[in-house]
Design a protein around this motif. Sequence first.
Motif, PDB file in Angstrom:
ATOM      1  N   UNK A 114       0.827  -1.213   0.000  1.00  0.00           N
ATOM      2  CA  UNK A 114       0.000   0.000   0.000  1.00  0.00           C
ATOM      3  C   UNK A 114       0.858   1.260   0.000  1.00  0.00           C
ATOM      4  N   UNK A 115       1.974   1.243   0.718  1.00  0.00           N
ATOM      5  CA  UNK A 115       2.876   2.394   0.708  1.00  0.00           C
ATOM      6  C   UNK A 115       3.415   2.635  -0.700  1.00  0.00           C
ATOM      7  N   UNK A 116       3.767   1.560  -1.397  1.00  0.00           N
ATOM      8  CA  UNK A 116       4.233   1.694  -2.770  1.00  0.00           C
ATOM      9  C   UNK A 116       3.169   2.252  -3.688  1.00  0.00           C
ATOM     10  N   UNK A 117       1.934   1.840  -3.492  1.00  0.00           N
ATOM     11  CA  UNK A 117       0.820   2.351  -4.302  1.00  0.00           C
ATOM     12  C   UNK A 117       0.653   3.848  -4.092  1.00  0.00           C
ATOM     13  N   UNK A 118       0.678   4.272  -2.835  1.00  0.00           N
ATOM     14  CA  UNK A 118       0.540   5.703  -2.525  1.00  0.00           C
ATOM     15  C   UNK A 118       1.663   6.501  -3.184  1.00  0.00           C
ATOM     16  N   UNK A 119       2.868   5.954  -3.194  1.00  0.00           N
ATOM     17  CA  UNK A 119       4.008   6.651  -3.806  1.00  0.00           C
ATOM     18  C   UNK A 119       3.775   6.888  -5.291  1.00  0.00           C
ATOM     19  N   UNK A 120       3.295   5.865  -6.006  1.00  0.00           N
ATOM     20  CA  UNK A 120       3.084   6.014  -7.445  1.00  0.00           C
ATOM     21  C   UNK A 120       1.898   6.935  -7.752  1.00  0.00           C
ATOM     22  N   UNK A 121       0.867   6.869  -6.939  1.00  0.00           N
ATOM     23  CA  UNK A 121      -0.252   7.779  -7.152  1.00  0.00           C
ATOM     24  C   UNK A 121       0.172   9.228  -6.900  1.00  0.00           C
ATOM     25  N   UNK A 122       1.117   9.426  -5.983  1.00  0.00           N
ATOM     26  CA  UNK A 122       1.648  10.766  -5.749  1.00  0.00           C
ATOM     27  C   UNK A 122       2.412  11.267  -6.976  1.00  0.00           C
ATOM     28  N   UNK A 123       3.124  10.356  -7.665  1.00  0.00           N
ATOM     29  CA  UNK A 123       3.821  10.740  -8.895  1.00  0.00           C
ATOM     30  C   UNK A 123       2.814  11.198  -9.951  1.00  0.00           C
ATOM     31  N   UNK A 124       1.703  10.502 -10.058  1.00  0.00           N
ATOM     32  CA  UNK A 124       0.657  10.900 -10.994  1.00  0.00           C
ATOM     33  C   UNK A 124       0.159  12.306 -10.660  1.00  0.00           C
ATOM     34  N   UNK A 125      -0.033  12.577  -9.385  1.00  0.00           N
ATOM     35  CA  UNK A 125      -0.493  13.909  -8.967  1.00  0.00           C
ATOM     36  C   UNK A 125       0.532  14.982  -9.326  1.00  0.00           C
ATOM     37  N   UNK A 126       1.811  14.667  -9.159  1.00  0.00           N
ATOM     38  CA  UNK A 126       2.861  15.629  -9.523  1.00  0.00           C
ATOM     39  C   UNK A 126       2.844  15.905 -11.025  1.00  0.00           C
ATOM     40  N   UNK A 127       2.663  14.872 -11.825  1.00  0.00           N
ATOM     41  CA  UNK A 127       2.626  15.081 -13.281  1.00  0.00           C
ATOM     42  C   UNK A 127       1.432  15.949 -13.668  1.00  0.00           C
ATOM     43  N   UNK A 128       0.302  15.723 -13.019  1.00  0.00           N
ATOM     44  CA  UNK A 128      -0.884  16.528 -13.315  1.00  0.00           C
ATOM     45  C   UNK A 128      -0.687  17.974 -12.871  1.00  0.00           C
TER      46      UNK A 128
END
Length: 256
Positions: A114-128
């Motif tokens: 779950x921590x890894x999932x949150x990290x990648x979703x945060x990357x998506x937010x940064x790109x947006x």
Amino acid sequence: MICSTACQLSNRSMRRVALDSARKAALVAGVFYLVTFASSIPAVFLLEPVLDSPDYVVSAGDDTSVIWGSLLDLVNAFACVGTAVALFPVLKRHGEGLALGFVTSRLFEAAVIAVGVVSLLAVVSLRQAVASGANAEPLVGAGQALVVVRDWTFLLGPGTIPAINALLLGYLLFRARLVPRIIPILGLIGAPLLLMSATLTMFGSNTQVSVLSAVATLPIFLWELSLGLYLTFKGFKPVPVLTGQESGRVVSGGLG
């Protein structure tokens, strides 16, 4: 005579209930094991855009693919917990301490995923955010750092904890003879190999994508797949503790 017949009928009824309960537990656990494969394997390919692109934050990106991959990783995490919860009522009769340890290790594995999932979703937010006009320069480094976090969670979660699971669950199943012994043997052989590969990777002497990693992972892969298939389609073998035929021996509790 009437009492004896009634007792026999009662014992048969209790054995049938015990076997039905064990079969349901095995089926649920087996399905959850298969779900971990059905979710984690596609997730690897769906997450490639963010894992393989150092400049993902400033690229066109493929957020839909990353989000779907992240959701599948979450499904994998919940399925990990599901296997342990489903098996615990049966396993605790053969060693409650080890059974509880198995549940704990599965919970830890799910939490790390779950921590890894949150990290990648945060990357998506940064790109947006960059696409919306935010300053890209500091966000690129932040995105790369989050991907590194995910790489470590993958190593410490799915890349290491399955070895602990195999030692705990494999030993319990081997000792209790709940499944054919070749299945837990695969796990007990694969556990030290996976631990060795993961340790070498932590110290920089190996990579997560290498021949050594593949060879070390194969026995664990076969152990979990064969266990999932066997539990789904066959269930537990009818050992005495499941049929209610044990004679005054307490088999639950402790590590012995």
